[in-house]
Scaffold this motif. Structure first.
Motif, PDB file in Angstrom:
ATOM      1  N   HIS A  83       4.098  -9.740  -2.497  1.00  0.00           N
ATOM      2  CA  HIS A  83       3.464  -8.637  -3.231  1.00  0.00           C
ATOM      3  C   HIS A  83       4.450  -7.800  -4.031  1.00  0.00           C
ATOM      4  O   HIS A  83       4.161  -6.656  -4.345  1.00  0.00           O
ATOM      5  N   TYR A  84       5.574  -8.361  -4.401  1.00  0.00           N
ATOM      6  CA  TYR A  84       6.529  -7.590  -5.191  1.00  0.00           C
ATOM      7  C   TYR A  84       5.980  -7.326  -6.592  1.00  0.00           C
ATOM      8  O   TYR A  84       5.761  -8.269  -7.382  1.00  0.00           O
ATOM      9  N   LEU A  85       5.707  -6.053  -6.895  1.00  0.00           N
ATOM     10  CA  LEU A  85       5.173  -5.629  -8.200  1.00  0.00           C
ATOM     11  C   LEU A  85       3.940  -6.443  -8.612  1.00  0.00           C
ATOM     12  O   LEU A  85       3.764  -6.763  -9.793  1.00  0.00           O
ATOM     13  N   SER A  86       3.093  -6.751  -7.654  1.00  0.00           N
ATOM     14  CA  SER A  86       1.856  -7.476  -7.968  1.00  0.00           C
ATOM     15  C   SER A  86       0.929  -6.587  -8.790  1.00  0.00           C
ATOM     16  O   SER A  86       0.787  -5.395  -8.528  1.00  0.00           O
ATOM     17  N   LYS A  87       0.297  -7.185  -9.787  1.00  0.00           N
ATOM     18  CA  LYS A  87      -0.580  -6.440 -10.682  1.00  0.00           C
ATOM     19  C   LYS A  87      -1.862  -6.017  -9.957  1.00  0.00           C
ATOM     20  O   LYS A  87      -2.285  -6.659  -8.990  1.00  0.00           O
ATOM     21  N   PRO A  88      -2.498  -4.950 -10.441  1.00  0.00           N
ATOM     22  CA  PRO A  88      -3.767  -4.521  -9.835  1.00  0.00           C
ATOM     23  C   PRO A  88      -4.847  -5.579  -9.974  1.00  0.00           C
ATOM     24  O   PRO A  88      -4.934  -6.273 -10.997  1.00  0.00           O
ATOM     25  N   GLN A  89      -5.664  -5.695  -8.964  1.00  0.00           N
ATOM     26  CA  GLN A  89      -6.821  -6.596  -8.967  1.00  0.00           C
ATOM     27  C   GLN A  89      -8.080  -5.721  -9.003  1.00  0.00           C
ATOM     28  O   GLN A  89      -8.625  -5.361  -7.969  1.00  0.00           O
ATOM     29  N   TYR A  90      -8.491  -5.365 -10.204  1.00  0.00           N
ATOM     30  CA  TYR A  90      -9.563  -4.383 -10.345  1.00  0.00           C
ATOM     31  C   TYR A  90     -10.909  -4.905  -9.867  1.00  0.00           C
ATOM     32  O   TYR A  90     -11.830  -4.127  -9.668  1.00  0.00           O
ATOM     33  N   GLY A  91     -11.035  -6.191  -9.671  1.00  0.00           N
ATOM     34  CA  GLY A  91     -12.280  -6.714  -9.131  1.00  0.00           C
ATOM     35  C   GLY A  91     -12.414  -6.518  -7.632  1.00  0.00           C
ATOM     36  O   GLY A  91     -13.521  -6.587  -7.094  1.00  0.00           O
ATOM     37  N   HIS A  92     -11.304  -6.225  -6.947  1.00  0.00           N
ATOM     38  CA  HIS A  92     -11.320  -6.023  -5.495  1.00  0.00           C
ATOM     39  C   HIS A  92     -11.274  -4.517  -5.199  1.00  0.00           C
ATOM     40  O   HIS A  92     -10.243  -3.961  -4.845  1.00  0.00           O
ATOM     41  N   VAL A  93     -12.399  -3.856  -5.401  1.00  0.00           N
ATOM     42  CA  VAL A  93     -12.468  -2.407  -5.258  1.00  0.00           C
ATOM     43  C   VAL A  93     -12.245  -1.998  -3.803  1.00  0.00           C
ATOM     44  O   VAL A  93     -12.802  -2.617  -2.884  1.00  0.00           O
ATOM     45  N   PHE A  94     -11.403  -0.957  -3.624  1.00  0.00           N
ATOM     46  CA  PHE A  94     -11.078  -0.376  -2.317  1.00  0.00           C
ATOM     47  C   PHE A  94     -10.306  -1.335  -1.403  1.00  0.00           C
ATOM     48  O   PHE A  94     -10.143  -1.059  -0.214  1.00  0.00           O
ATOM     49  N   SER A  95      -9.845  -2.446  -1.914  1.00  0.00           N
ATOM     50  CA  SER A  95      -9.023  -3.350  -1.129  1.00  0.00           C
ATOM     51  C   SER A  95      -7.554  -2.990  -1.344  1.00  0.00           C
ATOM     52  O   SER A  95      -7.206  -2.266  -2.285  1.00  0.00           O
ATOM     53  N   PRO A  96      -6.637  -3.453  -0.488  1.00  0.00           N
ATOM     54  CA  PRO A  96      -5.223  -3.094  -0.643  1.00  0.00           C
ATOM     55  C   PRO A  96      -4.642  -3.497  -1.995  1.00  0.00           C
ATOM     56  O   PRO A  96      -3.753  -2.814  -2.515  1.00  0.00           O
ATOM     57  N   GLU A  97      -5.137  -4.604  -2.573  1.00  0.00           N
ATOM     58  CA  GLU A  97      -4.583  -5.056  -3.855  1.00  0.00           C
ATOM     59  C   GLU A  97      -5.298  -4.457  -5.059  1.00  0.00           C
ATOM     60  O   GLU A  97      -5.013  -4.818  -6.207  1.00  0.00           O
TER      61      GLU A  97
END
Length: 318
Positions: A83-97
């Protein structure tokens, strides 16, 4: 045959009729005249700024008290390999990513949620301390006047002349172990002067009222006059200033943490996340963006609440 009803009406006592009509119109259990606080609450309930700010603050308090309800991720656990500088995953709302990961592989969303507690805790505790200390000094200076007022006012002026952030940085720099309570104490040490001035001016005005002179004539002691007659009527402007200042203390804590002089690294703070994200601003702007948005919303909510309370408590603005 004479009309008995008409005759009775004509012979009736007009004063008795008027009194009966008044008794029928005026309800002896009618609602009493509302106080300043009752009128203020009535105005606040119809003020959209108060409603919006109150809902935001309530949500922030729930997040600060129960962060586990909003995320299951740990704000301190980092996975550099995955998870080093992993981009946001806007489809996974309220999840850690959802909002991505920082340079240490930690969830930005989890740190944003858990950072609420430190900011709210510092802001509320500093506001309580400066209100108690500044209110007490201002009330004593305004009520007694004379040499007492002169001494306390000059001491207040000395503290007021010290730049707030610069003075707080000097105080914090003298501590090697900076805990939450050390930061709270440093902010309160220099933040009470404005409350003192507001309380002093309010007490000077209130102590000239007729009910205060009547209490003195009846033999009420000083503590009773201050606590029962002056304080309830002089505290309204102090509440307004303290509410608005609370957002400023949250912002000051974030600024100190950004500079490395605030909360320790073991405490999750928006200021530390903004500072860490500044180093990655060219490649991962989201690390700094979301804590900044959360900080801005929090400060704005308390400023809006303070403005709404001020408008409700100030009769000139009705």
């Amino acid at each position: 045959m004479p009309d008995v009803t008409k005759t009775a009406v004509e012979n009736a006592d007009p004063m008795a009729t008027t009194a009966a009509d008044a008794a029928a119109v005026v309800d002896p259990k009618a609602e009493k005249a509302r106080s300043l606080w009752g009128d203020a609450w009535s105005d606040l309930r119809r003020n959209p700024y108060f409603v919006v700010s109150a809902v935001l603050i309530l949500l922030l308090l729930v997040i600060a008290a129960f962060p586990g309800l909003f995320t299951s991720a740990s704000p301190t656990y980092g996975d550099l390999r995955n998870h080093y500088l992993s981009k946001p995953q806007y489809g996974h709302v309220f999840s850690p990513e959802w909002l991505g990961y920082d340079g240490q592989g930690r969830s930005v969303y989890a740190r944003m949620i858990y950072g609420t507690r430190a900011s709210i805790e510092v802001g509320v505790c500093v506001t309580i301390l400066v209100t108690l200390l500044g209110g007490l000094v201002g009330m004593i200076a305004g009520y007694f006047g004379g040499i007492v007022d002169s001494i306390l006012s000059r001491i207040t002026d000395v503290f007021f002349a010290i730049p707030f952030l610069l003075g707080t940085m000097v105080v914090l720099n003298s501590f090697t172990d900076r805990t939450v309570w050390v930061v709270v104490g440093a902010l309160a040490f220099l933040g009470w002067t404005q409350i003192t001035r507001v309380m002093r001016g309010s007490v000077i005005t209130i102590k000239q009222a007729d009910y205060v002179h009547a209490a003195k004539a009846l033999g009420a002691n000083t503590s009773r006059i201050l606590l029962r007659h002056i304080l309830p009527n002089a505290v309204a402007p102090v509440i307004v200033v303290a509410t608005i200042a609370l957002g400023g203390y949250i912002s000051a804590e974030a600024t100190l943490s950004y500079l490395g002089l605030g909360l320790p690294s073991t405490v999750v703070s928006w200021g530390q996340d903004i500072s860490g994200g500044a180093a990655q601003i060219r490649t991962a702007q989201y690390i700094m963006l979301y804590p900044s948005i959360m900080l801005s919303i929090t400060v704005l909510a308390f400023i809006m609440l303070g403005d709404a309370v001020r408008n409700a408590l100030d009769p000139k603005l009705r």
